[in-house]
Design an enzyme around this catalytic site. Sequence first.
Site, PDB file in Angstrom:
ATOM      1  N   THR A 146      -4.574   0.418  -3.284  1.00 31.28           N
ATOM      2  CA  THR A 146      -4.574   2.018  -2.572  1.00 31.28           C
ATOM      3  C   THR A 146      -6.161   1.649  -2.580  1.00 31.28           C
ATOM      4  O   THR A 146      -6.896   0.909  -2.796  1.00 31.28           O
ATOM      5  CB  THR A 146      -4.948   3.192  -4.039  1.00 31.28           C
ATOM      6  OG1 THR A 146      -5.317   4.135  -3.101  1.00 31.28           O
ATOM      7  CG2 THR A 146      -5.567   2.902  -4.736  1.00 31.28           C
ATOM      8  N   GLU A 147      -6.477   2.458  -0.977  1.00 34.69           N
ATOM      9  CA  GLU A 147      -7.523   1.824   0.133  1.00 34.69           C
ATOM     10  C   GLU A 147      -8.743   2.766  -0.551  1.00 34.69           C
ATOM     11  O   GLU A 147      -9.527   2.029   0.331  1.00 34.69           O
ATOM     12  CB  GLU A 147      -7.319   2.057   1.789  1.00 34.69           C
ATOM     13  CG  GLU A 147      -7.200   3.940   1.087  1.00 34.69           C
ATOM     14  CD  GLU A 147      -5.833   3.904   1.766  1.00 34.69           C
ATOM     15  OE1 GLU A 147      -5.479   5.018   2.256  1.00 34.69           O
ATOM     16  OE2 GLU A 147      -4.863   3.608   0.958  1.00 34.69           O
ATOM     17  N   ASN A 148      -8.591   2.791  -1.527  1.00 33.90           N
ATOM     18  CA  ASN A 148      -9.899   3.419  -1.892  1.00 33.90           C
ATOM     19  C   ASN A 148     -10.451   2.432  -2.633  1.00 33.90           C
ATOM     20  O   ASN A 148     -11.494   2.785  -3.862  1.00 33.90           O
ATOM     21  CB  ASN A 148      -9.799   5.288  -2.817  1.00 33.90           C
ATOM     22  CG  ASN A 148      -9.439   5.120  -3.655  1.00 33.90           C
ATOM     23  OD1 ASN A 148      -8.131   4.540  -3.589  1.00 33.90           O
ATOM     24  ND2 ASN A 148      -9.508   5.834  -5.056  1.00 33.90           N
ATOM     25  N   ASN A 156       0.884  -1.314  -0.021  1.00 37.05           N
ATOM     26  CA  ASN A 156      -0.040   0.023   0.180  1.00 37.05           C
ATOM     27  C   ASN A 156       0.994   1.084  -0.104  1.00 37.05           C
ATOM     28  O   ASN A 156       1.525   1.402   1.191  1.00 37.05           O
ATOM     29  CB  ASN A 156      -0.641   0.102   1.261  1.00 37.05           C
ATOM     30  CG  ASN A 156      -1.675   1.859   1.414  1.00 37.05           C
ATOM     31  OD1 ASN A 156      -1.258   2.171   1.988  1.00 37.05           O
ATOM     32  ND2 ASN A 156      -3.083   1.560   0.872  1.00 37.05           N
ATOM     33  N   SER A 210     -11.341  -3.427   0.831  1.00 33.13           N
ATOM     34  CA  SER A 210     -10.664  -2.762   0.583  1.00 33.13           C
ATOM     35  C   SER A 210      -9.726  -2.613   1.911  1.00 33.13           C
ATOM     36  O   SER A 210      -9.297  -3.783   2.014  1.00 33.13           O
ATOM     37  CB  SER A 210     -10.202  -1.283  -0.298  1.00 33.13           C
ATOM     38  OG  SER A 210      -9.369  -0.477   0.267  1.00 33.13           O
TER      39      SER A 210
END
Length: 217
Positions: free
Chosen positions: A46-48, A23, A88
Site C-alpha cells: 500500500t502506497e502509504n 498493490n 514506497s
Amino acid sequence: MSNARDRMVARAAREIQPGMVVNLGIGLPTKVVNYLAPDFPVCLHTENGLTGIGPTLPPDEADRNLIDAGGAYVSTIPGSAFFDSATSFALVRSGRLDLTMLGAFQVAANGDLANWKIPGKFSPGVGGGIELAQKARRVAVLTTHTDRAGNSKLKEQCTLPLTAQACVARIFTDMAVIDVGPYGFSLVETAEGVTVAEVIDATDAQLYVPDTQPPNF
C-alpha cells in the site's frame, strides 16, 4: 457488499499468483486481501508505506495506527515492513510491482483509465493512482459495470479526466471479466446469472465475444 460484488472481488483475487508484489488500490481492490488464504505467498503493498498486509479488521480489533491507502484498518503478517512515502513510491516508480488493482470511473476500449475526478465533485487529487497505473507491470481494474444512474463505465473513449493512457489489461466487474487488447474489449467470463447479451447491452463500446459460451465466476 452484494453477492455480485463479493463474487467480483473473489474472482479478482484469483488473478494474484504466488510470489507477486501487488498493490491494492483504494476502494474495491482493498477488499481483495480478505479473499486470499492467510498463508498465500504474496507481498501486498500500500502506497502509504507498508508491505506485507494481512486481512482488514473491525475497529474494535484493529491497531488504529495501521491503515491502508484507503483508510481501512489492516493487519500485519510475519515479514511486514514499514517505510516512508519516498521509499514506497521508489518501489512503484522503479517497476517493482507485478500487478496493481485499481478502481475506476471509466475505462476506454484502448485501456485508458479515468479514476480520480468527476467534474463538479470534490476530489482530493490524483494521488498515487497516476504512477501506479503507469509503472506497474500489469494493471487490473475492479469496478461495477455501470454507475448509479445505469451508465456504462466501459466506454469507447473516456469522457472524464484521464489518470493514465492505455494502461489497463483486464477489468473485473459485477457482470463480467473483460480483457483489453489491440482490438478493444474482449469478453472472458460472465458472472453467475448474467447473460452475454446483458453484458453487451451494458457496455458502451464494441465487445468481442468468443464463439463458445464463456465460463462463469
